[in-house]
Design an enzyme around this catalytic site. Structure first.
Site, PDB file in Angstrom:
ATOM      1  N   LYS A  79      -0.664  76.841  59.287  1.00 50.64           N
ATOM      2  CA  LYS A  79       0.255  76.048  58.481  1.00 50.64           C
ATOM      3  C   LYS A  79       0.122  76.413  57.010  1.00 50.64           C
ATOM      4  CE  LYS A  79       0.232  72.254  61.814  1.00 50.64           C
ATOM      5  NZ  LYS A  79      -0.444  71.025  62.269  1.00 50.64           N
ATOM      6  N   ASP A 123       4.789  64.839  59.747  1.00 57.40           N
ATOM      7  CA  ASP A 123       4.822  65.040  61.195  1.00 57.40           C
ATOM      8  C   ASP A 123       5.788  64.107  61.919  1.00 57.40           C
ATOM      9  OD1 ASP A 123       3.298  67.165  62.115  1.00 57.40           O
ATOM     10  OD2 ASP A 123       1.409  66.071  61.988  1.00 57.40           O
ATOM     11  N   GLN A 136      -4.208  66.303  60.543  1.00 57.44           N
ATOM     12  CA  GLN A 136      -4.335  67.098  61.765  1.00 57.44           C
ATOM     13  C   GLN A 136      -5.002  66.260  62.860  1.00 57.44           C
ATOM     14  OE1 GLN A 136      -3.111  70.332  62.170  1.00 57.44           O
ATOM     15  NE2 GLN A 136      -3.653  70.045  64.304  1.00 57.44           N
TER      16      GLN A 136
END
Lengths: 287, 287
Positions: free
Chosen positions: B52, B119, B96
């Site tokens: 990422k 997200d 994460q």
């Protein structure tokens, strides 16, 4: 012949438990407060609101019906909601849908404080339901009432094929989420679905919320299916019937909810029970 | 033989558009800011975070990786998130997953400001997606990337039978919501599903996110199905493979995504694009 799942009797059972909970709150000096906001004078909405109010009064919760003209602006409606958000005697706010065309339903639903969301339609509460974080989360009353019916009749959902016909925010979508959370394999069908009958015939659990009188026939149902009828329709003679052709499907299903006295009474019972829960959660937080 | 849907090429196409958008923001003096929070040192998570970051740097957005020890408390992690919520140079926050066992994922996801939710896992954003209020709503990147693949290959979803295998918050649930919103008839299958193969064989559109190498075989797939493989697994030789047995299923499907170079690159491209969108929405609001 199917076992007829008696929503009215089950609602009365649950109301007894709710009455005990209301008494327990009363001992702490708390009366659960529910405000129902009705915009305009849609005849069906007026009946629903009257039924909710009648039951709330019977259960001795503090119920307020706020009638507003259909000329009210979205901004003014939201301002009124905000006063109830801030009012500590009100634990649950319900805005009767549908709203007049000039008012955006999302904006209104979103304006209700999530912790006072009687109907469980606030996006935050829907999101919590979908991710199965349901502790102290209000959930749409009709599907939650249906889950109580499954529970009362010991219907095993785990691994079962469930088909939900209808994808409204009020019934279909939260119903699907509750069934996925209960480990059913869930299909959401709707107006764009091809070969609906083929799909419903595979369902162990069939929940129908399409709003078309006697839409689901014997041929559309699997033998020994559990059939839940959310419809409140009028047949050609003006008689109240469901989305399922009861006389036909009763012969084939293992369990079926009738209309009336099936899902309907459970929805209002769940609304009252959820109002009490919101008052309980609020008192735990403040107490 | 199926058409292989080239996620890598499509990602590069979308990146070009994103680059133009980043330039447009730069002209207003805005650099999109993404913070990726990594707790502990799970090897797979470290790889994902590195990928990422690499892409973010390449695209010239302001990317910060915040490494935190796995001994950090939930409260301290949430405090750090809150500083980023309040930091106007940060437009997107990603934590994460998975998190260490002593930290509650729901509480952490819920602590991210919904308007900085890179997200799309915040309950409010999931709820908005489910009720199809997706304007200016961040959506989980993997299923959103898959929708871009459908779009690029002109896959007609309306009325089609879609089966999503897996019900995670990250893939399965938002994927199902997106497909329902696109008028597909959607079934969510999972570990409790009986006769999975029978179900997947009926799917016009099959999305597989189970995390088991080569789990879906030719016999599990309908002829001419569109097959999307979300898996990132290792086969017995340590080679990166998907949840779908590509060599077998490619013979039967009409379209298929490969692993690698299918869904994977689209997820990161969507993350970058969504970070830019969050910056754009924020500038519209403030501008």
């Amino acid at each position: 012949m199917a076992t007829i799942m008696d929503g009215k009797a089950l609602a009365a059972e649950i109301d007894k438990t709710t009455t005990v909970r209301i008494q327990r709150l009363a001992d702490q000096g708390i009366v659960p407060g529910l405000v129902v906001i009705l915009v305009g004078d849609d005849p069906a909405s007026k009946i629903y609101v009257r039924n909710k109010e009648r039951r709330a009064k019977k259960m001795k919760i503090n119920s307020i019906v706020r009638n507003l003209p259909d000329t009210i602006s979205e901004a003014d409606l939201i301002k009124i909601i905000q006063t109830y958000n801030e009012n500590p005697t009100i634990h649950a706010i319900l805005v009767q849908l549908p709203l007049p065309a000039h008012i955006n339903e999302f904006n209104v639903t979103n304006a209700i404080a999530p912790e006072k969301d009687a109907d469980g339609f606030h996006p935050t509460n829907i999101g919590k339901l979908v991710i199965n974080h349901t502790e102290k989360t209000p959930i749409a009353c009709t599907p939650q009432g249906i889950m109580s019916i499954f529970n009362a009749y010991h219907i095993d959902l785990d691994g079962k094929k469930a088909v939900v016909v209808g994808r409204s925010t009020i019934v279909g979508k939260p119903m699907a989420a509750l069934l996925v959370n209960a480990n059913a394999t869930v299909t959401v069908a709707h107006s764009h679905t091809h070969n609906l009958s083929q799909l419903t015939r595979e369902a162990d659990i069939l929940v129908v919320a399409v709003g078309i009188a006697k839409y689901i026939k014997e041929a559309d149902v699997k033998s020994d299916a559990v059939v839940i009828d959310v419809g409140m329709d009028r047949d050609v003679n003006g008689k109240l019937v469901g989305d399922v052709d009861f006389a036909e499907v009763e012969r084939k299903a293992s369990y079926i909810t009738p209309v009336p006295k099936g899902v309907g009474p459970m929805t209002i019972t769940t609304l009252i029970s959820q109002t009490v829960a919101l008052a309980e959660w609020s008192s735990e937080k403040n107490g």
